[in-house]
Scaffold this motif. Structure first.
Motif, short mmCIF file in Angstrom:
data_model
loop_
_atom_site.label_atom_id
_atom_site.label_comp_id
_atom_site.label_asym_id
_atom_site.label_seq_id
_atom_site.Cartn_x
_atom_site.Cartn_y
_atom_site.Cartn_z
N ILE A 96 0.85 -1.20 0.00
CA ILE A 96 0.00 0.00 0.00
C ILE A 96 0.88 1.25 0.00
O ILE A 96 1.79 1.38 0.83
N MET A 97 0.62 2.14 -0.96
CA MET A 97 1.30 3.43 -1.03
C MET A 97 0.32 4.52 -0.61
O MET A 97 -0.82 4.55 -1.09
N VAL A 98 0.74 5.40 0.29
CA VAL A 98 -0.13 6.44 0.83
C VAL A 98 0.49 7.81 0.54
O VAL A 98 1.54 8.14 1.08
N VAL A 99 -0.17 8.56 -0.34
CA VAL A 99 0.33 9.88 -0.70
C VAL A 99 -0.39 10.93 0.16
O VAL A 99 -1.62 11.00 0.16
N ALA A 114 -0.64 4.47 12.96
CA ALA A 114 -1.69 3.95 13.84
C ALA A 114 -2.77 3.23 13.04
O ALA A 114 -3.29 2.20 13.48
N ILE A 115 -3.11 3.77 11.87
CA ILE A 115 -4.14 3.14 11.03
C ILE A 115 -3.67 1.79 10.53
O ILE A 115 -4.39 0.79 10.56
N PHE A 116 -2.42 1.73 10.06
CA PHE A 116 -1.88 0.44 9.61
C PHE A 116 -1.93 -0.57 10.75
O PHE A 116 -2.36 -1.72 10.57
N LEU A 217 -8.88 -5.53 4.50
CA LEU A 217 -8.04 -4.60 3.75
C LEU A 217 -8.83 -3.37 3.29
O LEU A 217 -8.31 -2.26 3.27
N ILE A 218 -10.09 -3.59 2.93
CA ILE A 218 -10.95 -2.46 2.55
C ILE A 218 -11.09 -1.49 3.71
O ILE A 218 -11.06 -0.26 3.53
N LYS A 219 -11.26 -2.03 4.93
CA LYS A 219 -11.37 -1.17 6.12
C LYS A 219 -10.09 -0.36 6.31
O LYS A 219 -10.13 0.82 6.66
N LEU A 220 -8.93 -1.00 6.09
CA LEU A 220 -7.65 -0.31 6.21
C LEU A 220 -7.55 0.82 5.18
O LEU A 220 -7.21 1.97 5.52
N ILE A 221 -7.86 0.50 3.93
CA ILE A 221 -7.76 1.50 2.85
C ILE A 221 -8.74 2.64 3.07
O ILE A 221 -8.38 3.82 2.91
N ASP A 222 -9.96 2.32 3.47
CA ASP A 222 -10.96 3.37 3.72
C ASP A 222 -10.53 4.27 4.89
O ASP A 222 -10.74 5.48 4.85
N ALA A 223 -9.95 3.66 5.93
CA ALA A 223 -9.50 4.45 7.08
C ALA A 223 -8.37 5.40 6.68
O ALA A 223 -8.32 6.55 7.12
N VAL A 233 -4.52 6.76 -2.06
CA VAL A 233 -4.04 5.47 -1.56
C VAL A 233 -4.01 4.49 -2.74
O VAL A 233 -4.98 4.37 -3.48
N TYR A 234 -2.87 3.81 -2.90
CA TYR A 234 -2.71 2.83 -3.98
C TYR A 234 -2.38 1.47 -3.36
O TYR A 234 -1.71 1.39 -2.33
N HIS A 235 -2.83 0.41 -4.01
CA HIS A 235 -2.61 -0.94 -3.49
C HIS A 235 -2.39 -1.91 -4.64
O HIS A 235 -2.56 -1.54 -5.82
N ASN A 236 -2.03 -3.13 -4.32
CA ASN A 236 -1.83 -4.13 -5.38
C ASN A 236 -2.70 -5.37 -5.15
O ASN A 236 -2.28 -6.50 -5.41
N ILE A 237 -3.92 -5.16 -4.67
CA ILE A 237 -4.86 -6.28 -4.48
C ILE A 237 -5.38 -6.74 -5.84
O ILE A 237 -5.83 -5.92 -6.65
N ASP A 238 -5.32 -8.02 -6.08
CA ASP A 238 -5.87 -8.61 -7.31
C ASP A 238 -7.31 -9.02 -7.03
O ASP A 238 -7.59 -10.14 -6.61
N ILE A 239 -8.23 -8.11 -7.25
CA ILE A 239 -9.64 -8.35 -6.94
C ILE A 239 -10.26 -9.24 -8.01
O ILE A 239 -10.23 -8.92 -9.20
#
Length: 248
Positions: A96-99, A114-116, A217-223, A233-239
């Motif tokens: 996860i990349m967080v800009v 803290a969120i992570f 993971l969705i909860k993490l990204i949304d937070a 926020v960028y991620h590499n989840i293969d949905i």
């Protein structure tokens, strides 16, 4: 599907409530104000401001709010913002990349860490996961706005576009960072307005997870997205296709 996964970072969720919309507008206002203060209030002479306004319009921000944000840049009370990118892992090795754009990095890094931690992830040192992503210019346009695909594609390739990828309703134009301005001018020349544009981290190594892990993971990204200092926020989840309803 890989195509959905790659572009899920910028796909807007349906039925955004007023609180979410307000946060989106707050982030856009911050970018417009910083762009105007750093490069001037004339969009024609300031590519970053022109792009910020374009993204604001794509998010349906009222014209009055855009003009107020530009005007605010001339005030003495505008904070000195810095852009910083944090890298971390969610569960199951998801990168996860967080800009962020912040006026106080101590606060921001503490919040991101803290969120992570709250959602089973970890903040890593700079450079730990960037190799899993390509940093590219990306323009997302409505596929319906493309009248002649061949001419449109050739014009963009001449301007420096590396690829066009279609995921149905949207077409994504990808280019090298140094060619971003030329591709932007080509789109303006053919009167095609992107609904989103900017420099993005595009994953080239994807990770599949089960439904339970995806929900966490969705909860993490949304937070992360809900934090006022976080811009993207960028991620590499293969949905997978059967998981798309969870992502919506």
């Amino acid at each position: 599907m890989a195509g959905h996964s790659k572009w899920s970072n910028i796909k807007r969720k349906k039925g955004v409530n007023d609180a979410k919309k307000s946060k989106i507008f707050t982030k856009l206002v911050k970018e417009i104000t910083v762009a105007a203060r750093s490069g001037g209030a004339e969009p024609e002479l300031n590519p970053r401001l022109r792009l910020a306004i374009q993204n604001a319009k794509g998010a349906n921000m009222p014209k009055e709010a855009i003009l107020r944000a530009i005007s605010k840049a001339g005030g003495n009370d505008v904070a000195a913002y810095h852009e910083v990118t944090y890298e971390g892992y969610g569960s199951h090795g998801v990168a996860i990349m967080v800009v962020c754009m912040t006026d106080k990095m101590i606060r921001t890094v503490a919040n991101v860490r803290a969120i992570f931690a709250k959602y089973g992830g970890s903040l890593e040192k700079s450079g730990s996961i960037t190799f899993l992503f390509d940093y590219k210019g990306v323009f997302t346009i409505p596929t319906a706005d493309i009248k002649d695909l061949d001419d449109f594609t050739l014009g963009l390739i001449d301007a420096g576009a590396e690829a066009l990828e279609n995921d149905g309703a949207s077409t994504h134009v990808i280019c090298a960072v140094e060619d971003f301005g030329k591709v932007q001018k080509q789109l303006e020349a053919v009167a095609v307005a992107p609904i989103a544009a900017g420099l993005q981290y595009i994953p080239h190594t994807l990770v599949q997870v089960n439904d339970a892990a995806l929900l966490k993971l969705i909860k993490l990204i949304d937070a992360l997205k809900d934090d006022d200092d976080v811009q993207m926020v960028y991620h590499n989840i293969d949905i997978q296709p059967e998981q798309e309803a969870l992502w919506e």
